[in-house]
Write a protein that holds these residues in place. Sequence first.
Motif, PDB file in Angstrom:
ATOM      1  N   PRO A   2       0.206  -0.930   0.380  1.00  0.00           N
ATOM      2  CA  PRO A   2       0.134   0.207   0.287  1.00  0.00           C
ATOM      3  C   PRO A   2       0.680   1.616   0.071  1.00  0.00           C
ATOM      4  O   PRO A   2       1.597   1.316   0.856  1.00  0.00           O
ATOM      5  CB  PRO A   2      -1.332  -0.137   1.495  1.00  0.00           C
ATOM      6  N   ALA A   3       0.828   3.001  -1.082  1.00  0.00           N
ATOM      7  CA  ALA A   3       1.781   3.780  -1.277  1.00  0.00           C
ATOM      8  C   ALA A   3       0.970   4.652  -0.116  1.00  0.00           C
ATOM      9  O   ALA A   3       0.435   4.901   0.096  1.00  0.00           O
ATOM     10  CB  ALA A   3       1.344   4.124  -3.007  1.00  0.00           C
ATOM     11  N   ALA A   4       1.927   4.806   0.378  1.00  0.00           N
ATOM     12  CA  ALA A   4       1.403   6.260   1.707  1.00  0.00           C
ATOM     13  C   ALA A   4       1.355   6.655   1.193  1.00  0.00           C
ATOM     14  O   ALA A   4       1.972   7.469  -0.202  1.00  0.00           O
ATOM     15  CB  ALA A   4       2.537   5.600   2.569  1.00  0.00           C
ATOM     16  N   ALA A   5       0.489   7.704   1.883  1.00  0.00           N
ATOM     17  CA  ALA A   5      -0.058   9.150   0.961  1.00  0.00           C
ATOM     18  C   ALA A   5       1.316  10.581   0.996  1.00  0.00           C
ATOM     19  O   ALA A   5       1.660  10.463   2.133  1.00  0.00           O
ATOM     20  CB  ALA A   5      -1.420   9.590   1.688  1.00  0.00           C
ATOM     21  N   PRO A   6       1.779  10.664   0.034  1.00  0.00           N
ATOM     22  CA  PRO A   6       3.104  11.911  -0.124  1.00  0.00           C
ATOM     23  C   PRO A   6       3.015  13.088   0.960  1.00  0.00           C
ATOM     24  O   PRO A   6       2.004  13.346   0.704  1.00  0.00           O
ATOM     25  CB  PRO A   6       3.472  12.049  -1.363  1.00  0.00           C
ATOM     26  N   ILE A   7       3.553  13.984   1.154  1.00  0.00           N
ATOM     27  CA  ILE A   7       3.598  14.356   2.120  1.00  0.00           C
ATOM     28  C   ILE A   7       3.555  15.978   1.817  1.00  0.00           C
ATOM     29  O   ILE A   7       3.899  16.514   0.214  1.00  0.00           O
ATOM     30  CB  ILE A   7       4.756  14.494   3.566  1.00  0.00           C
ATOM     31  N   LEU A 236      19.042   7.513   4.163  1.00  0.00           N
ATOM     32  CA  LEU A 236      19.992   6.736   3.320  1.00  0.00           C
ATOM     33  C   LEU A 236      19.071   6.472   2.234  1.00  0.00           C
ATOM     34  O   LEU A 236      19.470   6.211   1.248  1.00  0.00           O
ATOM     35  CB  LEU A 236      20.388   5.401   3.840  1.00  0.00           C
ATOM     36  N   LEU A 237      17.572   6.389   2.571  1.00  0.00           N
ATOM     37  CA  LEU A 237      16.927   5.542   1.451  1.00  0.00           C
ATOM     38  C   LEU A 237      16.421   6.659   0.303  1.00  0.00           C
ATOM     39  O   LEU A 237      16.659   6.715  -0.988  1.00  0.00           O
ATOM     40  CB  LEU A 237      15.235   5.249   2.261  1.00  0.00           C
ATOM     41  N   ALA A 238      16.645   8.348   0.880  1.00  0.00           N
ATOM     42  CA  ALA A 238      16.412   8.938  -0.111  1.00  0.00           C
ATOM     43  C   ALA A 238      18.036   9.458  -0.783  1.00  0.00           C
ATOM     44  O   ALA A 238      17.575   9.591  -1.956  1.00  0.00           O
ATOM     45  CB  ALA A 238      16.846  10.728   0.784  1.00  0.00           C
ATOM     46  N   HIS A 239      18.839   8.646  -0.378  1.00  0.00           N
ATOM     47  CA  HIS A 239      20.570   8.817  -1.347  1.00  0.00           C
ATOM     48  C   HIS A 239      19.755   8.650  -2.116  1.00  0.00           C
ATOM     49  O   HIS A 239      20.719   8.249  -3.133  1.00  0.00           O
ATOM     50  CB  HIS A 239      21.171   9.282  -0.561  1.00  0.00           C
ATOM     51  N   GLN A 240      19.303   7.104  -1.621  1.00  0.00           N
ATOM     52  CA  GLN A 240      19.746   5.712  -2.414  1.00  0.00           C
ATOM     53  C   GLN A 240      18.672   6.529  -3.665  1.00  0.00           C
ATOM     54  O   GLN A 240      18.678   5.698  -4.789  1.00  0.00           O
ATOM     55  CB  GLN A 240      19.226   4.700  -2.224  1.00  0.00           C
ATOM     56  N   LEU A 241      17.529   6.483  -3.502  1.00  0.00           N
ATOM     57  CA  LEU A 241      16.596   6.176  -4.787  1.00  0.00           C
ATOM     58  C   LEU A 241      16.428   8.081  -5.340  1.00  0.00           C
ATOM     59  O   LEU A 241      16.578   7.342  -6.065  1.00  0.00           O
ATOM     60  CB  LEU A 241      15.043   7.136  -3.739  1.00  0.00           C
ATOM     61  N   ASP A 671      11.782  -1.751  -3.838  1.00  0.00           N
ATOM     62  CA  ASP A 671      10.063  -1.755  -4.063  1.00  0.00           C
ATOM     63  C   ASP A 671       9.210  -1.082  -4.654  1.00  0.00           C
ATOM     64  O   ASP A 671       8.669  -0.399  -4.743  1.00  0.00           O
ATOM     65  CB  ASP A 671      10.073  -1.814  -2.382  1.00  0.00           C
ATOM     66  N   LEU A 672       9.970   1.201  -3.288  1.00  0.00           N
ATOM     67  CA  LEU A 672       8.915   2.160  -3.845  1.00  0.00           C
ATOM     68  C   LEU A 672       9.352   2.624  -5.460  1.00  0.00           C
ATOM     69  O   LEU A 672       8.453   2.844  -5.541  1.00  0.00           O
ATOM     70  CB  LEU A 672       9.582   3.109  -2.865  1.00  0.00           C
ATOM     71  N   VAL A 678       5.450   8.305  -6.261  1.00  0.00           N
ATOM     72  CA  VAL A 678       5.370   8.916  -5.798  1.00  0.00           C
ATOM     73  C   VAL A 678       5.923   9.385  -4.477  1.00  0.00           C
ATOM     74  O   VAL A 678       6.344  10.391  -3.510  1.00  0.00           O
ATOM     75  CB  VAL A 678       4.360   9.972  -5.482  1.00  0.00           C
ATOM     76  N   VAL A 679       5.654   8.307  -3.084  1.00  0.00           N
ATOM     77  CA  VAL A 679       6.465   8.390  -2.538  1.00  0.00           C
ATOM     78  C   VAL A 679       8.021   8.359  -2.807  1.00  0.00           C
ATOM     79  O   VAL A 679       8.314   9.452  -1.363  1.00  0.00           O
ATOM     80  CB  VAL A 679       5.967   7.235  -1.518  1.00  0.00           C
ATOM     81  N   ALA A 680       8.241   7.784  -2.970  1.00  0.00           N
ATOM     82  CA  ALA A 680       9.888   8.447  -3.571  1.00  0.00           C
ATOM     83  C   ALA A 680      10.137   9.836  -4.068  1.00  0.00           C
ATOM     84  O   ALA A 680      11.099   9.671  -3.401  1.00  0.00           O
ATOM     85  CB  ALA A 680      10.282   7.158  -4.928  1.00  0.00           C
ATOM     86  N   ASP A 681       9.343  10.551  -4.521  1.00  0.00           N
ATOM     87  CA  ASP A 681       9.495  11.142  -4.498  1.00  0.00           C
ATOM     88  C   ASP A 681       9.758  12.365  -3.398  1.00  0.00           C
ATOM     89  O   ASP A 681      10.469  13.037  -3.318  1.00  0.00           O
ATOM     90  CB  ASP A 681       8.696  12.267  -5.642  1.00  0.00           C
TER      91      ASP A 681
END
Length: 697
Positions: A2-7, A236-241, A671-672, A678-681
């Motif tokens: 389930p995709a979390a809603a983007p902030i 770390l995830l933000a940099h990876q993405l 996964d993202l 959109v969550v990755a963004d």
Amino acid sequence: MPAAAPIAIADVETPLTVLAGVGPALREKLAARGLLTLQDLWLHLPRSYEDRTQLTPMSALRAGIAAQTEGRVELVERSFRGRPVLKVVLVDAGNQRLTLRFFHFRAQQVTQFAKGVRVRVFGTPRPGQLGLEIVHPSYRLLDDDEHALSQSLDPVYPEIEGFGAASIRKLIVQALQRLPSEDALELLPSAWLARLRLPSLRQAIVYLHQPPRDANVALLQSGLHPAQRRLALEELLAHQLSLRRQRLALQAEGTRALRGSEGLVSKLKNALPFKLTGAQARVYAQLREDLRQPKPMLRLVQGDVGSGKTVVAAMAALLAIADGRQAALMAPTELLAEQHLANLRAWLEPLGLRVCWLAGKVTGKARTKALDEVASGAAQLVVGTHALMQEGVAFHDLALAIIDEQHRFGVHQRLALREKGRGSIPHQLVMTATPIPRTLAMSAYADLDVSAIDELPPGRTPVTTVVLSSERRPELIDRIHVACAEGRQVYWVCTLIDESDEVQAQAAQTTFEALQDALPSVRVGLVHGRLKAADKQATMLAFKAGELDLLVATTVIEVGVDVPNASLMVIENAERLGLSQLHQLRGRVGRGSAASSCVLLYQSPLGQMARQRLDTLRQTNDGFAIAEKDLELRGPGELLGTRQTGIASFRMADLVRDADLLPQVHALADDLLQTAPVVADGIIQRWIGAAARYASA
């Protein structure tokens, strides 16, 4: 998933001027520290914590252990011997005494400390002349009926110039009151957080700003608390993405595959006076496979000093040339670029190929001729410095860009070379002689495929490393005299804290003159950054030709000079250099068959970190082991030169401490990107923002 809603962008972008007391002047001070929005304040985390939730009797205070205690003023003394000092003696209910000492104080403070006034203090006691004392404690004057203690640990925030600690705390309390609800703030899938036993982002932020009184302070100070791990994971995830997304975007553009004959590569291999190592052959096969794909190659080849990266790059260039296209090799200094030029001309010109030289010092008619050859395609391989990226340089058909020592180049420079492809993006081969620790490769270079040439050519002798105090300099000079008398050559490298060429040049000049006086029978040369390029080159060539016995140099000789007869390297003030740089310098010797030594000359006394660095170098010649240790000692920012690479320094994550999170980060990024772009963004925007554009150029 389930995709979390983007902030909502409003939550990210709300300016600090919505907070009470933040006017234009304060806004500028905060902006200078990178604090522009509410979110910046939520993520402006304490660097440590003070436990004011309990009182320690003066009898239980221990030197070196921070604590809170209280007592009444018994004595106030001002003295002006040497510098002003305010001494305040407190006495508690158990008739124990504690001295407070202030070196910076105002007259108003002196009058505050009236005899009998009740004072609560926090600080780290140390032994003094009359028992324990605290220098510059934080303190509060109390009314007789005031007994309340803090209900949570007190955060200590990184300092902001011209802005007091109490003011920062008040501002962050205001910002936390505007923290959105858990659902509005959270971006990571709840299943992942549950599996990793980590709190939500909102819980983590609130906990770290306001830890409860029973919080594990030692765990918080170590950075391993689940709340800290939660933020480190997302950063770390933000940099990876960000890096992965850029790689996908670049590869989606596509390029022309190189599928020409390997005839030229075979001819070169047959003509070489040495056989490729297994590691060289393996890495070449990886490059060949990449270049056959219709998407741009992005590969980093790392290998220790002398492992033979240049010949592998030459073979890759021949695959581009065999397809009727061009290759370019860019190095950060003219010295290194000329070393590559000499090798590549020796290997490729006998095959009937044109290798063109283009650097800042190529001017006039020679420059016009070189530019014409590059534009017409007559120059099949172009070697140079950042001059290759200037606007006036137009390639006929650039298929492969080879970038050496890539961490020395600014991001925009690498982007400019990539854009020289005229219609199709060139394949990119990036090389470095600074082995990259695995954790760094997995995070900072997530947009690149990484290959390692982890085997040295046969016949290379290991270098013996000796650590010597500079007091033993006379013995060392005697040793140099013996080595030169036996026909061997020596480097003497001068290093200074001051990075300016002028100061370095003066130090090298002084050492050069002193060694000339001490060794009258030895032919001594001098190379430093202030010399004209032609003079520098002439001295280097004279040393290579054996016309000089001893070369005094600044760290300009760190890369690119190959003198097999040089078997002794002296590095002065070695304690001032990082491990990787010391290892690079050491790699200038041991390139022939003679037993070689490197002497690390240090000034006493040695600090703990400097001692660890020198011990590591003495114990191993393995560049990869050294790189891991360097990362541990210096951290990723300094190791990568982050100001140049465009990789933002981490606010929360630490690549050494949090290395075990990287496999989870990789899996979550996959996964993202597939299921919730959109969550990755949102995650990239939260942690990196506009800086993401340059992270993998």
